[in-house]
Scaffold this motif. Structure first.
Motif, PDB file in Angstrom:
ATOM      1  N   ASN A  62      39.830  49.069  41.366  1.00  0.00           N
ATOM      2  CA  ASN A  62      39.686  48.066  40.447  1.00  0.00           C
ATOM      3  C   ASN A  62      39.206  49.004  38.947  1.00  0.00           C
ATOM      4  O   ASN A  62      38.155  49.555  39.382  1.00  0.00           O
ATOM      5  N   ARG A  69      43.889  41.429  45.303  1.00  0.00           N
ATOM      6  CA  ARG A  69      43.009  41.994  44.144  1.00  0.00           C
ATOM      7  C   ARG A  69      42.137  40.916  43.570  1.00  0.00           C
ATOM      8  O   ARG A  69      42.828  39.859  43.150  1.00  0.00           O
ATOM      9  N   GLU A  70      40.863  41.181  43.156  1.00  0.00           N
ATOM     10  CA  GLU A  70      39.922  40.438  42.345  1.00  0.00           C
ATOM     11  C   GLU A  70      39.206  39.270  43.525  1.00  0.00           C
ATOM     12  O   GLU A  70      38.501  38.470  43.005  1.00  0.00           O
ATOM     13  N   GLN A  99      33.334  39.986  42.556  1.00  0.00           N
ATOM     14  CA  GLN A  99      34.119  40.894  41.775  1.00  0.00           C
ATOM     15  C   GLN A  99      33.454  40.968  40.190  1.00  0.00           C
ATOM     16  O   GLN A  99      33.318  42.035  39.761  1.00  0.00           O
ATOM     17  N   LYS A 103      47.182  50.950  39.222  1.00  0.00           N
ATOM     18  CA  LYS A 103      46.337  50.071  40.041  1.00  0.00           C
ATOM     19  C   LYS A 103      46.570  50.382  41.506  1.00  0.00           C
ATOM     20  O   LYS A 103      47.613  49.796  42.018  1.00  0.00           O
TER      21      LYS A 103
END
Length: 348
Positions: free
Chosen positions: A52, A86-87, A126, A289
């Motif tokens: 990230n 992700r996140e 996050q 990413k």
């Protein structure tokens, strides 16, 4: 459209409070700072390790009572473990060494809506990786962000060796640190309950997920452990995780070497220990990413195997993640989630 995105995104976080049980502990001396954690769940847990980036503009998925959304720019890069995408963080470390682990806490109840923009627990995790470098900074987040997490709790450690437990109870966020956290171990029971039973050497007859038993195994070990050197601490950490595990249901075992910004891990389906160093990654926001399947079959340092994942691959991981928790999501819903997260872009 915005309302529709909110409804779809909320589906991510509706995972039953008793869906999985985990263990975590921290070990900190002048020479070592470790956070180690087990992820226990009896169905196969696939997932991703994601890189990230810093300087990314992000936002929350739902508004405060005054219509305000959480918005922020990531200050620090991080690497996280996720079941879904992700996140959505289960475990992770940022480049300052701040490290977070999440686990289920049945019966927890977070604060109700107010003027602060809310973030669901795994997104809140996050957020603190994006913005915080110390336990003190994590404690200051409450004045700006309302944590809503009716299923999870958190053990956090920073690069100075300070630890923090965050739990929600009866609409209040509770923090345990310094004198209120004499033993930095967390399982799936309220921390004061586990600590009280440990001091009385008592394991309740009703001990869901063996939470008190696991807490006492970890606490007994930490209180009797002499200072370890660099060659001992990794073996010690994995050995203690194995003693606290719920075999055959332990899916992931992760050791964060915070001092050296190195992560070691193994999984049920890939039991050889692998590692990567945060210093080997470029956290600039205009770079790819990257991600890696958590159950990969590589050995040793796996940093070179992180790649940019296709949309098809991410969809497949999300399907497996929801299926792991007995939830079905349509491809339309999954694509909306990906579109929302892909909308987070470089600040410049």
């Amino acid at each position: 459209m915005q309302h529709r995105i909110v409804i779809i995104l909320l589906l991510i976080f509706f995972i039953p409070a008793d869906s999985f049980s985990c263990s975590a502990f921290t070990y900190a001396t002048d020479g070592q700072i470790i956070l180690a954690a087990n992820a226990d769940w009896c169905k196969r847990a696939d997932g991703l390790i994601t890189v990230n980036k810093r300087n990314i503009v992000k936002r929350g998925d739902s508004p405060s009572m005054t219509g305000e959304y959480a918005t922020w720019k990531s200050k620090y890069g991080s690497i996280t473990f996720t079941y879904i995408c992700r996140e959505i963080v289960q475990y992770g470390m940022n480049e300052t060494g701040l490290t977070v682990s999440t686990m289920g806490l049945p019966g927890s109840k977070s604060p109700g809506p107010d003027h602060r923009p809310p973030l669901a627990g795994n997104v809140w995790a996050q957020y603190i990786l994006d913005n915080c470098s110390s336990i003190e900074e994590v404690l200051n987040v409450e004045s700006k962000i309302r944590l809503y997490s009716d299923k999870d709790q958190y053990l956090i450690c920073d690069g100075h060796g300070k630890s923090l437990v965050v739990q929600c109870k009866e609409g209040e966020v509770l923090y345990f640190y310094n004198q209120s956290l004499p033993i930095p171990v967390l399982t799936n029971e309220e921390y004061p309950v586990c600590l009280s039973n440990y001091k009385r050497n008592k394991i309740p007859f009703n001990d869901p997920y063996h939470s008190n038993r696991r807490f006492q195994i970890g606490s007994n070990a930490l209180e009797k452990t002499p200072e370890l050197n660099d060659n001992q601490v990794l073996d010690y950490s994995f050995d203690l995780l194995d003693k606290m595990a719920q075999h055959p249901c332990t899916q992931w075992s992760i050791v964060f070497d915070i001092k050296n910004r190195t992560v070691y891990y193994k999984t049920k389906y890939s039991p050889n220990i692998k590692n990567f160093k945060l210093g080997d990654f470029d956290f600039s926001c205009n770079t790819d990413k990257l991600a890696l399947d958590v159950n990969n079959d590589f050995n040793g340092n796996v940093g070179q195997y992180f790649t940019e994942y296709s949309r098809k691959h991410r969809l497949d991981v999300m399907r497996k993640g929801f299926h792991c928790f007995d939830m079905i999501r349509t491809d339309e819903q999954l694509n909306m989630i990906i579109d929302f997260i892909d909308g987070f872009q470089c600040a410049n």
